[in-house]
Design a protein around this motif. Sequence first.
Motif, mmCIF file in Angstrom:
data_model
loop_
_atom_site.group_PDB
_atom_site.id
_atom_site.type_symbol
_atom_site.label_atom_id
_atom_site.label_comp_id
_atom_site.label_asym_id
_atom_site.label_seq_id
_atom_site.Cartn_x
_atom_site.Cartn_y
_atom_site.Cartn_z
ATOM 1 N N GLU A 170 96.940 84.899 -47.198
ATOM 2 C CA GLU A 170 95.846 85.548 -47.916
ATOM 3 C C GLU A 170 94.527 85.057 -47.341
ATOM 4 O OE1 GLU A 170 95.708 86.587 -52.395
ATOM 5 O OE2 GLU A 170 94.830 84.571 -52.201
ATOM 6 N N ASP A 171 93.559 85.941 -47.271
ATOM 7 C CA ASP A 171 92.205 85.645 -46.776
ATOM 8 C C ASP A 171 92.154 85.424 -45.270
ATOM 9 O OD1 ASP A 171 91.449 85.810 -49.435
ATOM 10 O OD2 ASP A 171 91.193 83.654 -49.701
ATOM 11 N N LEU A 172 93.099 85.974 -44.535
ATOM 12 C CA LEU A 172 93.018 85.948 -43.073
ATOM 13 C C LEU A 172 92.112 87.096 -42.655
ATOM 14 C CD1 LEU A 172 93.987 84.941 -40.269
ATOM 15 C CD2 LEU A 172 95.853 86.598 -40.459
ATOM 16 N N ASP A 173 91.044 86.798 -41.953
ATOM 17 C CA ASP A 173 90.098 87.843 -41.567
ATOM 18 C C ASP A 173 90.412 88.398 -40.183
ATOM 19 O OD1 ASP A 173 89.290 85.423 -40.486
ATOM 20 O OD2 ASP A 173 87.158 85.757 -40.809
ATOM 21 N N ALA A 174 91.654 88.810 -40.032
ATOM 22 C CA ALA A 174 92.123 89.503 -38.829
ATOM 23 C C ALA A 174 92.881 90.738 -39.308
ATOM 24 C CB ALA A 174 93.035 88.597 -38.006
ATOM 25 N N VAL A 175 92.818 91.802 -38.535
ATOM 26 C CA VAL A 175 93.373 93.085 -38.975
ATOM 27 C C VAL A 175 94.792 93.316 -38.465
ATOM 28 C CG1 VAL A 175 91.091 94.142 -39.158
ATOM 29 C CG2 VAL A 175 92.368 94.339 -37.024
ATOM 30 N N ASP A 176 95.420 94.332 -39.031
ATOM 31 C CA ASP A 176 96.765 94.740 -38.634
ATOM 32 C C ASP A 176 96.832 94.920 -37.116
ATOM 33 O OD1 ASP A 176 99.466 95.769 -39.277
ATOM 34 O OD2 ASP A 176 98.665 97.676 -38.550
ATOM 35 N N GLY A 177 97.824 94.325 -36.489
ATOM 36 C CA GLY A 177 98.004 94.436 -35.040
ATOM 37 C C GLY A 177 97.336 93.343 -34.230
ATOM 38 N N THR A 178 96.555 92.482 -34.867
ATOM 39 C CA THR A 178 95.838 91.435 -34.140
ATOM 40 C C THR A 178 96.805 90.468 -33.465
ATOM 41 O OG1 THR A 178 93.927 91.519 -35.619
ATOM 42 C CG2 THR A 178 94.259 89.475 -34.386
ATOM 43 N N PRO A 179 96.648 90.209 -32.165
ATOM 44 C CA PRO A 179 97.463 89.203 -31.488
ATOM 45 C C PRO A 179 97.056 87.800 -31.950
ATOM 46 C CG PRO A 179 96.440 90.702 -29.897
ATOM 47 C CD PRO A 179 95.788 90.939 -31.220
ATOM 48 N N VAL A 180 98.045 87.028 -32.376
ATOM 49 C CA VAL A 180 97.818 85.654 -32.815
ATOM 50 C C VAL A 180 98.207 84.735 -31.666
ATOM 51 C CG1 VAL A 180 98.532 83.868 -34.451
ATOM 52 C CG2 VAL A 180 98.196 86.239 -35.230
ATOM 53 N N LEU A 181 97.286 83.865 -31.267
ATOM 54 C CA LEU A 181 97.505 82.982 -30.127
ATOM 55 C C LEU A 181 98.042 81.619 -30.530
ATOM 56 C CD1 LEU A 181 94.300 83.959 -28.194
ATOM 57 C CD2 LEU A 181 96.633 84.791 -27.824
ATOM 58 N N ASP A 182 97.739 81.182 -31.745
ATOM 59 C CA ASP A 182 98.275 79.915 -32.219
ATOM 60 C C ASP A 182 98.162 79.850 -33.729
ATOM 61 O OD1 ASP A 182 99.546 77.470 -32.006
ATOM 62 O OD2 ASP A 182 97.884 76.449 -31.029
ATOM 63 N N ILE A 183 99.054 79.077 -34.328
ATOM 64 C CA ILE A 183 99.116 78.864 -35.774
ATOM 65 C C ILE A 183 99.249 77.365 -35.974
ATOM 66 C CG2 ILE A 183 100.443 79.306 -37.880
ATOM 67 C CD1 ILE A 183 101.707 81.731 -36.222
ATOM 68 N N LYS A 184 98.360 76.812 -36.780
ATOM 69 C CA LYS A 184 98.406 75.365 -37.045
ATOM 70 C C LYS A 184 98.297 75.136 -38.540
ATOM 71 C CE LYS A 184 95.902 74.341 -32.757
ATOM 72 N NZ LYS A 184 96.758 73.485 -31.991
ATOM 73 N N PRO A 185 99.033 74.169 -39.076
ATOM 74 C CA PRO A 185 98.832 73.835 -40.487
ATOM 75 C C PRO A 185 97.474 73.171 -40.650
ATOM 76 C CG PRO A 185 100.270 72.219 -39.480
ATOM 77 C CD PRO A 185 100.016 73.284 -38.432
ATOM 78 N N TRP A 186 96.835 73.403 -41.793
ATOM 79 C CA TRP A 186 95.562 72.755 -42.064
ATOM 80 C C TRP A 186 95.835 71.371 -42.627
ATOM 81 C CZ3 TRP A 186 90.829 72.381 -40.781
ATOM 82 C CH2 TRP A 186 89.946 71.661 -41.570
ATOM 83 N N PHE A 187 95.320 70.362 -41.970
ATOM 84 C CA PHE A 187 95.386 68.976 -42.440
ATOM 85 C C PHE A 187 94.023 68.654 -43.047
ATOM 86 C CE2 PHE A 187 98.412 67.364 -38.805
ATOM 87 C CZ PHE A 187 99.422 68.168 -39.279
ATOM 88 N N ALA A 188 93.994 68.183 -44.273
ATOM 89 C CA ALA A 188 92.731 67.827 -44.924
ATOM 90 C C ALA A 188 91.950 66.820 -44.085
ATOM 91 C CB ALA A 188 92.995 67.274 -46.322
#
Length: 160
Positions: free
Chosen positions: A116-134
């Motif tokens: 939720e609240d990802l400001d990328a649209v349908d079809g957007t290529p994702v280059l990396d995903i990282k967990p958020w560390f406080a």
Amino acid sequence: MTDQSISLQPVAHVVGGRIEPTDDYWGGTRSIIRIDSALFDSESTKGLDEFSHLEVVFHFHLTDKTDLHLGARRARDNPEWPEVGTFGHRNMRRLNWLGVSRCRLLEVDGLDLLVEDLDAVDGTPVLDIKPWFAEFGARGAVHQPSWPTEMLGNYFAPHH
């Protein structure tokens, strides 16, 4: 500096959510980050469900490449705000067309990440995903000019 180029391969794509990029009202937008099953298996998401937020690096694939602007300009062309150089903005008019977003992770279903609240649209290529560390949040006092606060007042407001 060298003229070395870098080749990147998407690890996932955004599925669903918004179909057009807009300046505001990303709040509550839900989408799926679908990880490429030809590259990864479900082991790649093991433990990810323990995190509340992700940082996502993506490619602004819908941007008009002739709209590149590396010099100073006013955010959203607003004459009330100061001219700021390209590295003082977070928009798509960047040499490598990269975006970075922090979003809520709602569910992990194999290689599908409901966010939720990802400001990328349908079809957007994702280059990396990282967990958020406080611990990677801002350290020390945070300061910024007033124009980003004015500009982003409705950025994560609920979508109409």
